[in-house]
Design an enzyme around this catalytic site. Structure first.
Site, PDB file in Angstrom:
ATOM      1  N   CYS A   3       0.822  -1.202   0.000  1.00  0.00           N
ATOM      2  CA  CYS A   3       0.000   0.000   0.000  1.00  0.00           C
ATOM      3  C   CYS A   3       0.860   1.257   0.000  1.00  0.00           C
ATOM      4  O   CYS A   3       0.385   2.334   0.308  1.00  0.00           O
ATOM      5  CB  CYS A   3      -0.894  -0.013   1.245  1.00  0.00           C
ATOM      6  SG  CYS A   3       0.027  -0.242   2.787  1.00  0.00           S
ATOM      7  N   LYS A   4       2.129   1.095  -0.352  1.00  0.00           N
ATOM      8  CA  LYS A   4       3.040   2.227  -0.299  1.00  0.00           C
ATOM      9  C   LYS A   4       2.798   3.190  -1.453  1.00  0.00           C
ATOM     10  O   LYS A   4       2.467   2.783  -2.566  1.00  0.00           O
ATOM     11  CB  LYS A   4       4.492   1.731  -0.374  1.00  0.00           C
ATOM     12  CG  LYS A   4       4.903   0.785   0.751  1.00  0.00           C
ATOM     13  CD  LYS A   4       5.077   1.510   2.057  1.00  0.00           C
ATOM     14  CE  LYS A   4       5.689   0.589   3.115  1.00  0.00           C
ATOM     15  NZ  LYS A   4       5.893   1.248   4.402  1.00  0.00           N
ATOM     16  N   ASP A  34       5.892   1.664  11.540  1.00  0.00           N
ATOM     17  CA  ASP A  34       5.323   1.021  10.364  1.00  0.00           C
ATOM     18  C   ASP A  34       3.826   0.858  10.564  1.00  0.00           C
ATOM     19  O   ASP A  34       3.336   0.799  11.696  1.00  0.00           O
ATOM     20  CB  ASP A  34       5.971  -0.349  10.131  1.00  0.00           C
ATOM     21  CG  ASP A  34       5.862  -0.789   8.670  1.00  0.00           C
ATOM     22  OD1 ASP A  34       5.381   0.010   7.848  1.00  0.00           O
ATOM     23  OD2 ASP A  34       6.273  -1.913   8.362  1.00  0.00           O
ATOM     24  N   ASP A  86      13.150  -2.039  10.879  1.00  0.00           N
ATOM     25  CA  ASP A  86      14.052  -0.926  10.574  1.00  0.00           C
ATOM     26  C   ASP A  86      15.139  -0.747  11.625  1.00  0.00           C
ATOM     27  O   ASP A  86      16.239  -0.289  11.312  1.00  0.00           O
ATOM     28  CB  ASP A  86      13.255   0.366  10.418  1.00  0.00           C
ATOM     29  CG  ASP A  86      12.445   0.367   9.135  1.00  0.00           C
ATOM     30  OD1 ASP A  86      13.054   0.257   8.061  1.00  0.00           O
ATOM     31  OD2 ASP A  86      11.210   0.450   9.206  1.00  0.00           O
ATOM     32  N   THR A 110      -5.395   3.824  20.046  1.00  0.00           N
ATOM     33  CA  THR A 110      -6.453   3.100  19.357  1.00  0.00           C
ATOM     34  C   THR A 110      -7.452   4.103  18.796  1.00  0.00           C
ATOM     35  O   THR A 110      -7.941   4.969  19.521  1.00  0.00           O
ATOM     36  CB  THR A 110      -7.170   2.135  20.316  1.00  0.00           C
ATOM     37  OG1 THR A 110      -6.222   1.250  20.902  1.00  0.00           O
ATOM     38  CG2 THR A 110      -8.200   1.309  19.560  1.00  0.00           C
TER      39      THR A 110
END
Length: 396
Positions: A34-35, A100, A123, A177
């Protein structure tokens, strides 16, 4: 060695949910696929990082870019990873953070939680850092999910995330959330380390090799499994090359790979003179290589010759007309392996050591050549089936 401990398919009925419940139905995109395209990202960044706007930005560039002042290199570094470094007031100490976000790729909430956590930590591991001080979870619950579904699914996702964090040696310290049109899962991992302990990502040299620590094809395996269960028309196209047993085994391998931490790789790469690394994610293997090569101090190219792929997934890609762009190295991966640059001898030693520790393979997938900071996959790369043969007692 990872033993053959297959996870049962998630059964909604066993959790008092409707038989048709699918976590993946709460988003239209999957996992890391979805980048925003890399070319678009570069255009959006524009000249933002051409010159440091203040002392903090200057410190960042001094840490990461050393003596490199080329604009393209700086942009490559900024697009390389979600990892950030903040110079602290104490001498030689930095705050290292990675973040992320993913959309659900599988329907098992617990395993999805584990995969998200592993992806958030990737990362950090790409810098050679193995210790994480704390991790926060970001949970975006779909506005289309019912209260009952939320109360059953959310704790399972959180538990999976928590268990993965604990296996990494860190604890979940909080998070956020929210309600979102699509299900959106993510987190932030933080640690304080000495600047000198970071493996800088820009030291590739001619004759180095590129090593990959996880096989490709996770999205293909998950998609094939979904077609088998929910889309008869698409399943009919691939069942000529993929039995139900193959599809189930491929899906188990994909889940196992995505949930596995790259912590061992981060530890071992320090022992074998790594010249830089990044993780393979939404831009695929080629995208990871392109981002990493742009940040190099030396004028080099990355050339990829080998594609290790989860068994049978190359056949699936072929029979559907290469819609996954597997042979071009462009298939998105979620919580993929580390792509690490090593001196040639050290690359082979790293792979051997990794197999000794985990019983799992790593592969030399390419070489570093003199060039202009570009990356490419050769026209007819060698596809390596992983594993080459099924084993009765192990997934791999």
């Amino acid at each position: 060695m990872e033993s053959l401990n297959l996870r049962r398919p998630f059964d909604p009925v066993a959790h008092d949910l409707d038989p048709a419940f699918r976590l993946t139905k709460f988003s239209d995109l999957k996992g890391c696929g979805c980048k925003v395209p890399q070319s678009v990202l570069g255009r959006l960044l524009g000249d933002i990082f051409t010159e440091p706007a203040n002392e903090e930005e200057s410190n960042f560039q001094n840490i990461f870019m050393s003596q490199s002042h080329n604009k393209a290199q700086r942009l490559g570094m900024m697009g390389l990873t979600e990892c950030s470094v903040v110079q602290l007031k104490q001498a030689d100490l930095c705050l290292l953070q990675s973040s992320d976000y993913l959309y659900p790729l599988i329907d098992d909430p617990y395993m999805m939680g584990m995969i998200v956590c592993a992806s958030v930590l990737n990362d950090l591991y790409a810098t050679g850092i193995t210790d994480c001080d704390s991790i926060e979870m970001m949970l975006g619950l779909s506005s289309r999910i019912t209260t009952k579904e939320r109360d059953i699914i959310a704790p399972l996702i959180i538990r999976g995330f928590k268990d993965a964090a604990e296996s990494a040696g860190c604890s979940v310290q909080g998070g956020s959330t929210v309600v979102n049109p699509w299900m959106l899962l993510g987190g932030i991992a933080s640690t304080v380390i000495s600047k000198s302990s970071i493996i800088m990502p820009y030291n590739a040299m001619v004759s180095d090799v590129l090593v990959l620590t996880k096989p490709l094809g996770t999205h293909i395996a998950c998609t094939a499994n979904q077609w088998m269960n929910d889309d008869r028309e698409k399943w009919s196209k691939i069942k000529v090359v993929l039995s139900k047993e193959d599809a189930e085994r491929g899906f188990q391998r994909a889940m196992s790979s995505m949930a596995r931490l790259n912590k061992t790789a981060a530890m071992v790469m320090r022992q074998y003179n790594a010249h830089g690394a990044t993780d393979v994610a939404g831009y695929g293997l080629l995208g990871a290589a392109q981002s990493l090569v742009k940040s190099q101090t030396n004028e080099v190219d990355f050339v990829i010759h080998n594609l290790p792929v989860i068994a049978k997934m190359n056949s699936v890609n072929k029979v559907v007309g290469n819609v996954f762009n597997l042979n071009q190295g462009q298939t998105p991966e979620t919580s993929g392996g580390l792509l690490i640059v090593f001196p040639r001898e050290d690359g082979a030693s790293f792979a051997k050591k990794m197999e000794q520790i985990d019983g799992l393979q790593s592969w030399i997938v390419g070489v570093v050549q003199k060039g202009t900071r570009t990356a490419r996959v050769i026209d007819k790369p060698r596809v390596i089936e992983v594993p080459m043969k099924d084993k009765s007692d192990s997934l791999w």
